[in-house]
Design a protein around this motif. Structure first.
Motif, PDB file in Angstrom:
ATOM      1  N   GLN A  68       0.812  -1.222   0.000  1.00 28.41           N
ATOM      2  CA  GLN A  68       0.000   0.000   0.000  1.00 28.41           C
ATOM      3  C   GLN A  68       0.845   1.271   0.000  1.00 28.41           C
ATOM      4  O   GLN A  68       0.353   2.359   0.290  1.00 28.41           O
ATOM      5  CB  GLN A  68      -0.961   0.002   1.199  1.00 28.41           C
ATOM      6  CG  GLN A  68      -1.919  -1.158   1.240  1.00 28.41           C
ATOM      7  CD  GLN A  68      -2.736  -1.299  -0.042  1.00 28.41           C
ATOM      8  OE1 GLN A  68      -3.199  -0.318  -0.611  1.00 28.41           O
ATOM      9  NE2 GLN A  68      -2.890  -2.531  -0.511  1.00 28.41           N
ATOM     10  N   GLY A  69       2.110   1.140  -0.299  1.00 25.48           N
ATOM     11  CA  GLY A  69       3.007   2.295  -0.327  1.00 25.48           C
ATOM     12  C   GLY A  69       3.646   2.526   1.036  1.00 25.48           C
ATOM     13  O   GLY A  69       3.126   2.104   2.071  1.00 25.48           O
ATOM     14  N   ASN A  71       4.449   3.750   4.436  1.00 24.16           N
ATOM     15  CA  ASN A  71       3.677   4.491   5.432  1.00 24.16           C
ATOM     16  C   ASN A  71       4.539   4.931   6.609  1.00 24.16           C
ATOM     17  O   ASN A  71       4.034   5.340   7.659  1.00 24.16           O
ATOM     18  CB  ASN A  71       2.490   3.657   5.934  1.00 24.16           C
ATOM     19  CG  ASN A  71       2.935   2.314   6.491  1.00 24.16           C
ATOM     20  OD1 ASN A  71       4.115   2.095   6.737  1.00 24.16           O
ATOM     21  ND2 ASN A  71       1.988   1.424   6.691  1.00 24.16           N
ATOM     22  N   TYR A 102       4.321  -1.526  -6.017  1.00 23.93           N
ATOM     23  CA  TYR A 102       4.171  -0.769  -4.770  1.00 23.93           C
ATOM     24  C   TYR A 102       5.499  -0.121  -4.393  1.00 23.93           C
ATOM     25  O   TYR A 102       5.849  -0.040  -3.213  1.00 23.93           O
ATOM     26  CB  TYR A 102       3.673  -1.655  -3.631  1.00 23.93           C
ATOM     27  CG  TYR A 102       2.211  -2.028  -3.747  1.00 23.93           C
ATOM     28  CD1 TYR A 102       1.208  -1.178  -3.275  1.00 23.93           C
ATOM     29  CD2 TYR A 102       1.822  -3.224  -4.342  1.00 23.93           C
ATOM     30  CE1 TYR A 102      -0.125  -1.521  -3.391  1.00 23.93           C
ATOM     31  CE2 TYR A 102       0.487  -3.572  -4.469  1.00 23.93           C
ATOM     32  CZ  TYR A 102      -0.480  -2.715  -3.986  1.00 23.93           C
ATOM     33  OH  TYR A 102      -1.808  -3.050  -4.110  1.00 23.93           O
ATOM     34  N   PHE A 105       5.353   5.847  -2.211  1.00 27.51           N
ATOM     35  CA  PHE A 105       4.883   6.242  -0.894  1.00 27.51           C
ATOM     36  C   PHE A 105       3.369   6.058  -0.839  1.00 27.51           C
ATOM     37  O   PHE A 105       2.694   5.964  -1.859  1.00 27.51           O
ATOM     38  CB  PHE A 105       5.261   7.702  -0.605  1.00 27.51           C
ATOM     39  CG  PHE A 105       6.707   7.883  -0.226  1.00 27.51           C
ATOM     40  CD1 PHE A 105       7.086   8.072   1.099  1.00 27.51           C
ATOM     41  CD2 PHE A 105       7.703   7.835  -1.196  1.00 27.51           C
ATOM     42  CE1 PHE A 105       8.427   8.220   1.443  1.00 27.51           C
ATOM     43  CE2 PHE A 105       9.039   7.991  -0.863  1.00 27.51           C
ATOM     44  CZ  PHE A 105       9.404   8.170   0.463  1.00 27.51           C
ATOM     45  N   ASN A 106       2.842   6.033   0.380  1.00 21.78           N
ATOM     46  CA  ASN A 106       1.408   5.881   0.576  1.00 21.78           C
ATOM     47  C   ASN A 106       0.660   7.046  -0.044  1.00 21.78           C
ATOM     48  O   ASN A 106       1.149   8.177  -0.049  1.00 21.78           O
ATOM     49  CB  ASN A 106       1.109   5.774   2.077  1.00 21.78           C
ATOM     50  CG  ASN A 106      -0.297   5.293   2.334  1.00 21.78           C
ATOM     51  OD1 ASN A 106      -1.224   6.065   2.254  1.00 21.78           O
ATOM     52  ND2 ASN A 106      -0.442   4.019   2.642  1.00 21.78           N
ATOM     53  N   ASP A 107      -0.536   6.775  -0.525  1.00 28.23           N
ATOM     54  CA  ASP A 107      -1.304   7.780  -1.254  1.00 28.23           C
ATOM     55  C   ASP A 107      -2.283   8.554  -0.368  1.00 28.23           C
ATOM     56  O   ASP A 107      -3.018   9.400  -0.853  1.00 28.23           O
ATOM     57  CB  ASP A 107      -2.087   7.093  -2.377  1.00 28.23           C
ATOM     58  CG  ASP A 107      -2.614   8.059  -3.415  1.00 28.23           C
ATOM     59  OD1 ASP A 107      -1.895   9.016  -3.747  1.00 28.23           O
ATOM     60  OD2 ASP A 107      -3.752   7.867  -3.878  1.00 28.23           O
ATOM     61  N   ASP A 108      -2.295   8.287   0.938  1.00 21.98           N
ATOM     62  CA  ASP A 108      -3.329   8.889   1.788  1.00 21.98           C
ATOM     63  C   ASP A 108      -2.892  10.165   2.490  1.00 21.98           C
ATOM     64  O   ASP A 108      -3.580  10.677   3.367  1.00 21.98           O
ATOM     65  CB  ASP A 108      -3.820   7.878   2.829  1.00 21.98           C
ATOM     66  CG  ASP A 108      -2.725   7.484   3.822  1.00 21.98           C
ATOM     67  OD1 ASP A 108      -1.621   8.061   3.746  1.00 21.98           O
ATOM     68  OD2 ASP A 108      -2.983   6.613   4.665  1.00 21.98           O
ATOM     69  N   CYS A 111       2.540  10.890   4.374  1.00 26.87           N
ATOM     70  CA  CYS A 111       3.900  11.424   4.227  1.00 26.87           C
ATOM     71  C   CYS A 111       3.898  12.831   3.621  1.00 26.87           C
ATOM     72  O   CYS A 111       4.857  13.229   2.945  1.00 26.87           O
ATOM     73  CB  CYS A 111       4.744  10.491   3.361  1.00 26.87           C
ATOM     74  SG  CYS A 111       5.068   8.892   4.126  1.00 26.87           S
ATOM     75  N   ILE A 157       3.193  10.531  -4.391  1.00 27.06           N
ATOM     76  CA  ILE A 157       3.612   9.157  -4.090  1.00 27.06           C
ATOM     77  C   ILE A 157       5.082   8.930  -4.441  1.00 27.06           C
ATOM     78  O   ILE A 157       5.629   7.867  -4.156  1.00 27.06           O
ATOM     79  CB  ILE A 157       2.728   8.101  -4.785  1.00 27.06           C
ATOM     80  CG1 ILE A 157       2.873   8.168  -6.305  1.00 27.06           C
ATOM     81  CG2 ILE A 157       1.285   8.236  -4.346  1.00 27.06           C
ATOM     82  CD1 ILE A 157       2.192   7.018  -7.030  1.00 27.06           C
TER      83      ILE A 157
END
Length: 285
Positions: A68-69, A71, A102, A105-108, A111, A157
Protein backbone atom coordinates in the motif's frame (compact mmCIF):
# COMPACT_ATOMS: atom_id res chain seq x y z
CA UNK A 1 0.69 -10.89 -21.30
CA UNK A 2 -1.16 -11.56 -18.07
CA UNK A 3 -0.67 -11.47 -14.32
CA UNK A 4 -0.61 -14.64 -12.21
CA UNK A 5 -0.76 -14.93 -8.45
CA UNK A 6 1.83 -16.97 -6.59
CA UNK A 7 -0.49 -20.02 -6.27
CA UNK A 8 -1.34 -19.90 -9.99
CA UNK A 9 2.32 -19.87 -10.94
CA UNK A 10 3.35 -22.39 -8.33
CA UNK A 11 0.98 -25.24 -9.26
CA UNK A 12 2.31 -26.95 -12.42
CA UNK A 13 -1.10 -28.08 -13.66
CA UNK A 14 -2.60 -24.61 -13.17
CA UNK A 15 0.36 -22.89 -14.78
CA UNK A 16 0.28 -25.28 -17.73
CA UNK A 17 -3.38 -24.47 -18.36
CA UNK A 18 -2.71 -20.74 -18.26
CA UNK A 19 0.16 -21.19 -20.72
CA UNK A 20 -2.06 -23.13 -23.13
CA UNK A 21 -4.73 -20.44 -23.02
CA UNK A 22 -2.18 -17.64 -23.30
CA UNK A 23 -0.55 -19.17 -26.36
CA UNK A 24 -3.94 -19.64 -27.98
CA UNK A 25 -4.62 -15.95 -27.33
CA UNK A 26 -1.24 -14.93 -28.81
CA UNK A 27 0.12 -13.74 -25.46
CA UNK A 28 3.81 -14.28 -24.70
CA UNK A 29 4.45 -12.74 -21.28
CA UNK A 30 3.52 -13.77 -17.73
CA UNK A 31 4.00 -11.68 -14.61
CA UNK A 32 4.05 -13.98 -11.59
CA UNK A 33 4.11 -13.02 -7.91
CA UNK A 34 7.58 -13.96 -6.71
CA UNK A 35 6.63 -14.11 -3.05
CA UNK A 36 3.52 -15.51 -1.34
CA UNK A 37 3.69 -12.56 1.10
CA UNK A 38 5.66 -9.29 0.94
CA UNK A 39 8.21 -10.38 3.53
CA UNK A 40 8.45 -13.95 2.34
CA UNK A 41 11.07 -15.64 0.23
CA UNK A 42 10.66 -16.56 -3.42
CA UNK A 43 8.66 -19.78 -3.55
CA UNK A 44 8.44 -20.59 -7.23
CA UNK A 45 9.72 -23.98 -8.45
CA UNK A 46 12.55 -23.54 -10.92
CA UNK A 47 10.98 -26.09 -13.26
CA UNK A 48 7.88 -23.87 -13.51
CA UNK A 49 9.99 -20.96 -14.72
CA UNK A 50 11.65 -23.31 -17.19
CA UNK A 51 8.22 -24.46 -18.38
CA UNK A 52 7.36 -20.87 -19.26
CA UNK A 53 10.65 -20.42 -21.08
CA UNK A 54 10.24 -23.68 -22.99
CA UNK A 55 6.75 -22.56 -24.00
CA UNK A 56 7.97 -19.29 -25.46
CA UNK A 57 6.72 -17.24 -22.52
CA UNK A 58 8.77 -14.33 -21.16
CA UNK A 59 8.68 -14.91 -17.36
CA UNK A 60 8.50 -11.82 -15.14
CA UNK A 61 8.78 -11.95 -11.35
CA UNK A 62 6.62 -9.39 -9.53
CA UNK A 63 8.16 -8.21 -6.26
CA UNK A 64 5.88 -6.28 -3.90
CA UNK A 65 8.05 -3.67 -2.19
CA UNK A 66 6.01 -1.58 0.24
CA UNK A 67 2.46 -2.82 0.77
CA UNK A 68 0.00 0.00 0.00
CA UNK A 69 3.01 2.30 -0.33
CA UNK A 70 5.50 3.45 2.28
CA UNK A 71 3.68 4.49 5.43
CA UNK A 72 6.80 5.38 7.39
CA UNK A 73 10.06 7.03 6.49
CA UNK A 74 12.95 6.47 6.56
CA UNK A 75 12.53 2.76 5.98
CA UNK A 76 14.76 0.17 7.57
CA UNK A 77 17.70 -1.13 5.53
CA UNK A 78 16.67 -4.71 6.26
CA UNK A 79 13.41 -4.15 4.38
CA UNK A 80 15.21 -2.80 1.31
CA UNK A 81 17.76 -5.60 1.42
CA UNK A 82 14.95 -8.16 1.72
CA UNK A 83 13.20 -6.94 -1.43
CA UNK A 84 16.40 -7.01 -3.44
CA UNK A 85 17.18 -10.46 -2.07
CA UNK A 86 13.79 -11.68 -3.29
CA UNK A 87 14.52 -10.20 -6.71
CA UNK A 88 17.90 -11.92 -6.86
CA UNK A 89 16.45 -15.29 -5.90
CA UNK A 90 13.83 -14.89 -8.66
CA UNK A 91 16.58 -14.13 -11.17
CA UNK A 92 18.46 -17.21 -10.03
CA UNK A 93 15.36 -19.29 -10.77
CA UNK A 94 15.44 -18.12 -14.37
CA UNK A 95 13.03 -15.19 -14.47
CA UNK A 96 14.11 -12.81 -17.22
CA UNK A 97 12.60 -9.67 -15.76
CA UNK A 98 12.00 -8.34 -12.25
CA UNK A 99 9.00 -6.07 -11.83
CA UNK A 100 8.89 -3.96 -8.67
CA UNK A 101 5.36 -3.07 -7.57
CA UNK A 102 4.17 -0.77 -4.77
CA UNK A 103 7.49 1.01 -5.13
CA UNK A 104 6.05 4.29 -3.91
CA UNK A 105 4.88 6.24 -0.89
CA UNK A 106 1.41 5.88 0.58
CA UNK A 107 -1.30 7.78 -1.25
CA UNK A 108 -3.33 8.89 1.79
CA UNK A 109 -1.30 11.96 2.73
CA UNK A 110 0.53 10.28 5.60
CA UNK A 111 3.90 11.42 4.23
CA UNK A 112 2.69 14.89 3.23
CA UNK A 113 5.45 16.63 5.18
CA UNK A 114 8.20 14.83 3.28
CA UNK A 115 9.38 16.94 0.32
CA UNK A 116 8.38 15.36 -2.98
CA UNK A 117 11.97 15.66 -4.21
CA UNK A 118 13.08 13.52 -1.27
CA UNK A 119 10.50 10.93 -2.23
CA UNK A 120 11.66 10.90 -5.86
CA UNK A 121 15.26 10.46 -4.82
CA UNK A 122 14.47 7.63 -2.41
CA UNK A 123 12.40 5.63 -4.95
CA UNK A 124 14.85 6.17 -7.79
CA UNK A 125 17.91 5.41 -5.66
CA UNK A 126 16.32 2.17 -4.47
CA UNK A 127 15.56 1.07 -8.04
CA UNK A 128 19.03 2.11 -9.23
CA UNK A 129 20.53 0.03 -6.44
CA UNK A 130 18.32 -2.93 -7.34
CA UNK A 131 19.29 -2.69 -10.99
CA UNK A 132 22.99 -2.54 -10.12
CA UNK A 133 22.76 -5.59 -7.84
CA UNK A 134 20.74 -7.49 -10.45
CA UNK A 135 23.16 -6.66 -13.28
CA UNK A 136 25.09 -9.97 -12.98
CA UNK A 137 21.87 -11.88 -13.71
CA UNK A 138 21.24 -10.11 -17.04
CA UNK A 139 17.59 -9.43 -16.29
CA UNK A 140 15.41 -6.47 -17.15
CA UNK A 141 14.19 -4.28 -14.29
CA UNK A 142 10.66 -2.87 -14.35
CA UNK A 143 8.60 -0.59 -12.12
CA UNK A 144 4.82 -0.34 -11.84
CA UNK A 145 3.34 3.17 -11.60
CA UNK A 146 -0.11 4.59 -11.03
CA UNK A 147 -1.98 5.34 -14.24
CA UNK A 148 -1.97 9.03 -13.41
CA UNK A 149 1.84 9.28 -13.31
CA UNK A 150 2.32 9.68 -17.10
CA UNK A 151 -0.32 12.44 -16.99
CA UNK A 152 0.94 14.62 -14.13
CA UNK A 153 3.97 16.05 -12.35
CA UNK A 154 4.90 16.53 -8.70
CA UNK A 155 2.95 13.47 -7.62
CA UNK A 156 3.07 12.93 -3.82
CA UNK A 157 3.61 9.16 -4.09
CA UNK A 158 7.16 9.82 -5.32
CA UNK A 159 6.93 8.44 -8.86
CA UNK A 160 7.91 10.44 -11.95
CA UNK A 161 8.47 9.30 -15.49
CA UNK A 162 11.70 11.23 -16.11
CA UNK A 163 13.41 9.84 -13.02
CA UNK A 164 12.26 6.26 -13.49
CA UNK A 165 13.37 6.40 -17.12
CA UNK A 166 16.96 6.65 -15.88
CA UNK A 167 16.89 3.69 -13.48
CA UNK A 168 14.67 0.97 -14.99
CA UNK A 169 14.29 -0.78 -18.34
CA UNK A 170 10.50 -1.00 -18.33
CA UNK A 171 7.76 1.21 -16.87
CA UNK A 172 4.28 -0.28 -16.41
CA UNK A 173 1.46 2.26 -15.98
CA UNK A 174 -1.60 0.70 -14.36
CA UNK A 175 -4.10 2.06 -16.86
CA UNK A 176 -7.30 0.60 -15.40
CA UNK A 177 -10.13 2.95 -16.44
CA UNK A 178 -12.08 2.10 -13.28
CA UNK A 179 -9.34 3.69 -11.18
CA UNK A 180 -9.37 7.15 -12.83
CA UNK A 181 -11.98 8.29 -10.31
CA UNK A 182 -11.33 12.01 -10.85
CA UNK A 183 -12.63 11.82 -14.43
CA UNK A 184 -16.01 10.48 -15.55
CA UNK A 185 -14.71 10.55 -19.13
CA UNK A 186 -11.73 8.36 -18.32
CA UNK A 187 -13.78 5.87 -16.33
CA UNK A 188 -16.34 5.64 -19.14
CA UNK A 189 -14.04 5.44 -22.18
CA UNK A 190 -11.55 2.56 -22.00
CA UNK A 191 -9.97 3.26 -25.38
CA UNK A 192 -9.37 6.92 -24.60
CA UNK A 193 -7.95 6.22 -21.13
CA UNK A 194 -5.56 3.44 -22.10
CA UNK A 195 -4.42 5.21 -25.27
CA UNK A 196 -3.83 8.56 -23.54
CA UNK A 197 -1.96 6.99 -20.62
CA UNK A 198 0.18 4.77 -22.86
CA UNK A 199 0.97 7.46 -25.42
CA UNK A 200 1.85 10.06 -22.78
CA UNK A 201 4.05 7.54 -20.98
CA UNK A 202 5.94 6.85 -24.19
CA UNK A 203 6.37 10.57 -24.87
CA UNK A 204 7.88 11.16 -21.44
CA UNK A 205 10.70 8.62 -21.61
CA UNK A 206 13.86 8.43 -23.67
CA UNK A 207 14.93 4.83 -23.12
CA UNK A 208 12.50 2.81 -20.98
CA UNK A 209 9.97 0.55 -22.67
CA UNK A 210 6.31 1.10 -21.81
CA UNK A 211 4.12 -1.89 -21.02
CA UNK A 212 0.67 -0.90 -19.75
CA UNK A 213 -1.45 -2.92 -17.37
CA UNK A 214 -5.01 -3.04 -18.69
CA UNK A 215 -8.27 -3.89 -16.98
CA UNK A 216 -9.32 -7.52 -17.22
CA UNK A 217 -11.95 -7.26 -14.48
CA UNK A 218 -15.49 -5.89 -14.48
CA UNK A 219 -15.26 -3.03 -11.99
CA UNK A 220 -17.26 -0.02 -13.27
CA UNK A 221 -17.44 -1.47 -16.80
CA UNK A 222 -21.13 -0.45 -16.84
CA UNK A 223 -20.06 3.20 -16.84
CA UNK A 224 -18.82 2.72 -20.40
CA UNK A 225 -22.10 1.34 -21.72
CA UNK A 226 -20.07 -1.46 -23.33
CA UNK A 227 -20.21 -5.20 -22.92
CA UNK A 228 -17.21 -6.56 -21.03
CA UNK A 229 -15.66 -8.21 -24.10
CA UNK A 230 -15.80 -4.98 -26.11
CA UNK A 231 -14.39 -3.08 -23.12
CA UNK A 232 -11.35 -5.37 -23.16
CA UNK A 233 -11.02 -5.23 -26.95
CA UNK A 234 -10.93 -1.44 -26.98
CA UNK A 235 -8.10 -1.46 -24.44
CA UNK A 236 -6.06 -3.88 -26.55
CA UNK A 237 -6.60 -1.69 -29.62
CA UNK A 238 -5.61 1.40 -27.64
CA UNK A 239 -2.29 -0.17 -26.64
CA UNK A 240 -1.48 -1.09 -30.23
CA UNK A 241 -2.50 2.34 -31.52
CA UNK A 242 -0.23 3.98 -28.93
CA UNK A 243 2.72 1.97 -30.33
CA UNK A 244 4.13 0.95 -26.96
CA UNK A 245 5.94 -2.28 -26.15
CA UNK A 246 2.93 -4.25 -24.94
CA UNK A 247 0.27 -4.80 -22.29
CA UNK A 248 -0.53 -7.05 -19.34
CA UNK A 249 -4.01 -8.23 -18.36
CA UNK A 250 -4.67 -7.78 -14.64
CA UNK A 251 -7.28 -9.85 -12.83
CA UNK A 252 -6.52 -10.63 -9.18
CA UNK A 253 -9.19 -13.36 -9.19
CA UNK A 254 -7.42 -15.00 -12.15
CA UNK A 255 -10.59 -15.07 -14.26
CA UNK A 256 -9.30 -14.59 -17.79
CA UNK A 257 -11.84 -16.52 -19.85
CA UNK A 258 -13.26 -13.44 -21.60
CA UNK A 259 -9.92 -11.59 -22.01
CA UNK A 260 -8.36 -14.74 -23.52
CA UNK A 261 -11.21 -15.05 -26.01
CA UNK A 262 -11.07 -11.36 -26.90
CA UNK A 263 -7.31 -11.46 -27.49
CA UNK A 264 -7.57 -14.62 -29.58
CA UNK A 265 -10.27 -13.04 -31.73
CA UNK A 266 -8.45 -9.69 -31.96
CA UNK A 267 -5.23 -11.20 -33.30
CA UNK A 268 -7.08 -13.61 -35.55
CA UNK A 269 -8.93 -10.73 -37.20
CA UNK A 270 -5.76 -8.66 -37.34
CA UNK A 271 -3.95 -11.51 -39.05
CA UNK A 272 -6.76 -11.87 -41.58
CA UNK A 273 -6.63 -8.15 -42.39
CA UNK A 274 -2.86 -8.27 -42.83
CA UNK A 275 -3.12 -11.32 -45.04
CA UNK A 276 -5.73 -9.61 -47.25
CA UNK A 277 -3.56 -6.48 -47.46
CA UNK A 278 -0.52 -8.55 -48.48
CA UNK A 279 -2.57 -10.42 -51.04
CA UNK A 280 -3.92 -7.20 -52.53
CA UNK A 281 -0.41 -5.76 -52.72
CA UNK A 282 0.83 -8.85 -54.53
CA UNK A 283 -1.96 -8.64 -57.06
CA UNK A 284 -1.28 -4.96 -57.67
CA UNK A 285 2.36 -5.61 -58.38
Amino acid sequence: GLYLTNPSGKKPETLRKFIENAKRANLNDMVVDAQPAPNGKTSMPKENVQLMLDSGIHPVARVVCFVQGLNRFPIEEEVLANRISIAKSAAELGFKEIQFDYVRFNDDGFCAKIPVQTKYEFIENFLARAKKELAPYNVKVAADVFGRIPLNSGDPIGQRMSGLDKVVDVICPMAYPSHYTWSEKMMADPYYTVHLTSARAKERVKQAEIVSYIQAFKMKVKKSGLEYDEYVRQQIKAVHDAHIKGYIFWNAAQEYTVPFKVAEDYYSRKGQVQAKAASAKTVTM
